[in-house]
Write an enzyme that holds these catalytic residues in place. Structure first.
Site, PDB file in Angstrom:
ATOM      1  N   ARG A  43       0.854  -1.190   0.000  1.00  0.00           N
ATOM      2  CA  ARG A  43       0.000   0.000   0.000  1.00  0.00           C
ATOM      3  C   ARG A  43       0.891   1.242   0.000  1.00  0.00           C
ATOM      4  NH1 ARG A  43      -4.430   0.437   4.641  1.00  0.00           N
ATOM      5  NH2 ARG A  43      -2.719   1.234   5.921  1.00  0.00           N
ATOM      6  N   ASP A  74      -5.309  -0.901  -4.430  1.00  0.00           N
ATOM      7  CA  ASP A  74      -5.972   0.067  -5.323  1.00  0.00           C
ATOM      8  C   ASP A  74      -5.480   0.063  -6.774  1.00  0.00           C
ATOM      9  OD1 ASP A  74      -7.352   0.819  -3.100  1.00  0.00           O
ATOM     10  OD2 ASP A  74      -6.427   2.793  -2.901  1.00  0.00           O
ATOM     11  N   SER A 112     -12.438  -4.030   0.977  1.00  0.00           N
ATOM     12  CA  SER A 112     -12.621  -3.480   2.329  1.00  0.00           C
ATOM     13  C   SER A 112     -14.101  -3.325   2.627  1.00  0.00           C
ATOM     14  CB  SER A 112     -11.942  -2.108   2.442  1.00  0.00           C
ATOM     15  OG  SER A 112     -10.547  -2.220   2.322  1.00  0.00           O
ATOM     16  N   LYS A 141      -4.400   4.881   8.703  1.00  0.00           N
ATOM     17  CA  LYS A 141      -5.297   5.122   7.580  1.00  0.00           C
ATOM     18  C   LYS A 141      -6.463   5.984   8.050  1.00  0.00           C
ATOM     19  CE  LYS A 141      -8.018   2.788   4.001  1.00  0.00           C
ATOM     20  NZ  LYS A 141      -8.500   1.479   3.484  1.00  0.00           N
ATOM     21  N   MET A 281      -4.530  -3.460  45.377  1.00  0.00           N
ATOM     22  CA  MET A 281      -5.606  -2.550  44.967  1.00  0.00           C
ATOM     23  C   MET A 281      -5.078  -1.379  44.139  1.00  0.00           C
ATOM     24  SD  MET A 281      -7.232  -4.533  47.061  1.00  0.00           S
ATOM     25  CE  MET A 281      -8.951  -4.135  47.235  1.00  0.00           C
ATOM     26  N   LYS A 358     -19.926 -10.690  36.079  1.00  0.00           N
ATOM     27  CA  LYS A 358     -20.796 -10.858  37.242  1.00  0.00           C
ATOM     28  C   LYS A 358     -21.588  -9.585  37.501  1.00  0.00           C
ATOM     29  CE  LYS A 358     -19.943  -9.390  41.103  1.00  0.00           C
ATOM     30  NZ  LYS A 358     -21.245  -8.715  41.429  1.00  0.00           N
TER      31      LYS A 358
END
Length: 518
Positions: A43, A74, A112, A141, A281, A358
């Site tokens: 590309r 392309d 695509s 892109k 924690m 949960k």
């Protein structure tokens, strides 16, 4: 000429602008192929025709020596000039019928697509594969369309599974070694899964494209542990296996990383200690990778806050743990209480995989996309048992997870086997964070037994609810204030007795396997 058989599993899309300083595009492509890239798309959006052809010839030689197909993005003229193996076109490029007429039947043609509406063309046109995306936000892109996430892939795959002809699929859009496994396996629908992932910056920018390609190949080809479902068992078999899970918690002291709301922090840490696990924690993102490497560790994401910065922090933690194949438990606190929280839940599901989800009825219904009634973080229960089971089973199957719906009757399912548990006490609804600390217990159980997450969730629920019944029955307990410390004691005593093989407390377990009426 016969169209080549193509392996789309690791699909490299090039971008010369991303090549690291001191390296060349040819070197990056060569090394990526050595690591396991199976197909390459060149590309070069800004290249002049002459430069594009020269670069394409060099890349073609590298690919063909390795037996890897080369596609051109392309530019049909460039593909013809170098006799490439095919082309990839976008929605705004030349139409498929014309491309096929120019290139002939033996070349590869890819398209695509973002939505099902853009995919329907494959039913009538000769398209070999579709590139689905953008999956996540990307800088490689520019796109006017919002990222579609995991759920967007599912929609396209579900449509393609209904067609009589097989069309190959790859997903593109910020796919890399942190998420490729989730992209491939979490997006799977009953009749289809992705054939591969299309990768740009993760390979082109890499200092070592070979090792990155190797890791991507492994992620695509090897199903993760959470794709396996335990064999169906009756209630007696489950109860026989519960003690081993709780004993393993005591034996191995799993790390439970609690990202939890402030109200629950102290209670959750004490519960972890009471059952034999080790709590931490922290919300300090630089620590997440190191913590996720600790054996027998698990992450609990308790959605106490749904702000943008908190979501970013959640994703950092989830990515670290999942990259190291460690369990992540999601507690979508108050999921249906506001639009902000509903949007946060959608984003969490679109970007992550969870070993257990949960919540109470309102939370689980919101996660499943059903109408729910919530008052703050509390649920207004209104659905029939059959409806709740239907929602739980559907969510578990879709998300490849274990769903735990708590309430007067707790429901646990992996999407195939569903169990109803009826232990517990009303005091659990009269103390702060009882549901949150249940998430910590489930996390500890899954940390030591991630291969059987259904059993782990049931073991945690039985421990918690039976401990609540025993605590509430003590003469010293007069109400919620005296119940909470008594609950901690019972959790400690039950796990200690189980460690010594005294499992008499399980005789009070009220569990039944759900069997739908015929």
């Amino acid at each position: 000429m016969v169209k080549p058989s193509v392996d789309y599993s690791v699909y490299l899309v090039t971008d010369s602008g991303l090549v690291p300083e001191g390296k060349t595009l040819q070197e990056q492509v060569q090394k990526a192929i050595e690591g396991g890239v199976t197909i390459v798309q060149l590309r070069e959006k800004d290249a002049e025709t002459k430069d594009f052809i020269e670069k394409a010839l060099a890349i073609r030689d590298i690919c063909h020596k390795a037996g890897v197909p080369l596609l051109i993005n392309d530019r049909i003229d460039v593909a013809l000039a170098i006799d490439a193996d095919g082309v990839h076109i976008g929605q705004d490029d030349i139409d498929v019928a014309t491309v096929r007429k120019i290139l002939g039947p033996d070349k590869i043609v890819g398209l695509s697509v973002t939505y099902v509406s853009e995919t329907t063309v494959v039913a009538t046109e000769d398209i070999d594969y579709v590139g689905i995306g953008t999956i996540f936000e990307t800088n490689t892109k520019k796109s006017k369309k919002a990222p579609i996430g995991i759920n967007g892939i599912r929609k396209v795959l579900a449509y393609l599974s209904s067609l009589p002809r097989y069309v190959y699929t790859v997903a593109i859009g910020s796919v890399n070694t942190t998420n490729a496994r989730n992209v491939v396996y979490l997006s799977q629908v009953p009749e289809r899964r992705l054939d591969g992932v299309a990768v740009v910056s993760a390979l082109i920018c890499a200092e070592d494209p070979t090792s990155v390609a190797q890791e991507l190949s492994k992620m695509v080809r090897e199903p993760p542990y959470w794709m396996s479902v335990a064999s169906p068992r009756n209630e007696k078999d489950i109860l026989i296996q519960v003690p081993a899970v709780l004993q393993k918690i005591r034996q191995t002291t799993p790390l439970v990383h609690n990202i939890i709301n402030r109200v629950a922090t102290n209670f959750a840490a004490n519960v972890d200690l009471a059952i034999g696990s080790s709590p931490i924690m922290t919300e300090n993102t630089p620590e997440f990778s190191d913590l996720s490497l600790i054996p027998n560790s698990a992450l609990l994401v308790n959605m106490g806050f749904a702000t943008e910065d908190k979501l970013a922090m959640y994703f950092r933690a989830i990515t670290a743990y999942k990259q190291n194949l460690k369990p992540v438990i999601l507690d979508p606190v108050g999921a249906g209480a506001s639009q902000l929280r509903r949007d946060a839940v959608k984003e969490l599901l679109n970007r992550g995989q969870y070993d257990v989800i949960k919540g109470n009825e309102g939370e689980i219904f919101t996660v499943a996309g059903e109408i729910s009634q919530m008052r703050g973080v509390d649920s207004n229960a209104f659905a029939s048992l059959e409806k709740k089971i239907d929602v739980v089973e559907g969510l578990a199957a879709k998300e490849k997870t274990i769903v735990v719906l708590t309430g007067k009757e707790d429901i646990v399912s992996d999407g195939i086997s569903t169990y109803i548990l009826k232990n517990g006490h009303e005091y659990l609804g009269n103390i702060t964070a009882s549901g949150c600390v249940l998430g910590s217990i489930i996390s500890a159980a899954v940390a030591v037994n991630k291969e059987d997450r259904l059993l782990s969730a049931i073991a945690a629920l039985l421990l918690f609810t039976i401990a609540a019944e025993r605590a509430a029955a003590l003469p010293s307990v007069r109400g919620p204030g005296t119940f909470q410390p008594a609950l901690l004691d019972e959790l400690y005593l039950l796990t200690k007795s189980t460690e010594k093989n005294d499992i008499s407390w399980l005789s009070s377990a009220k569990i039944e396997k759900y069997a739908p009426a015929k």
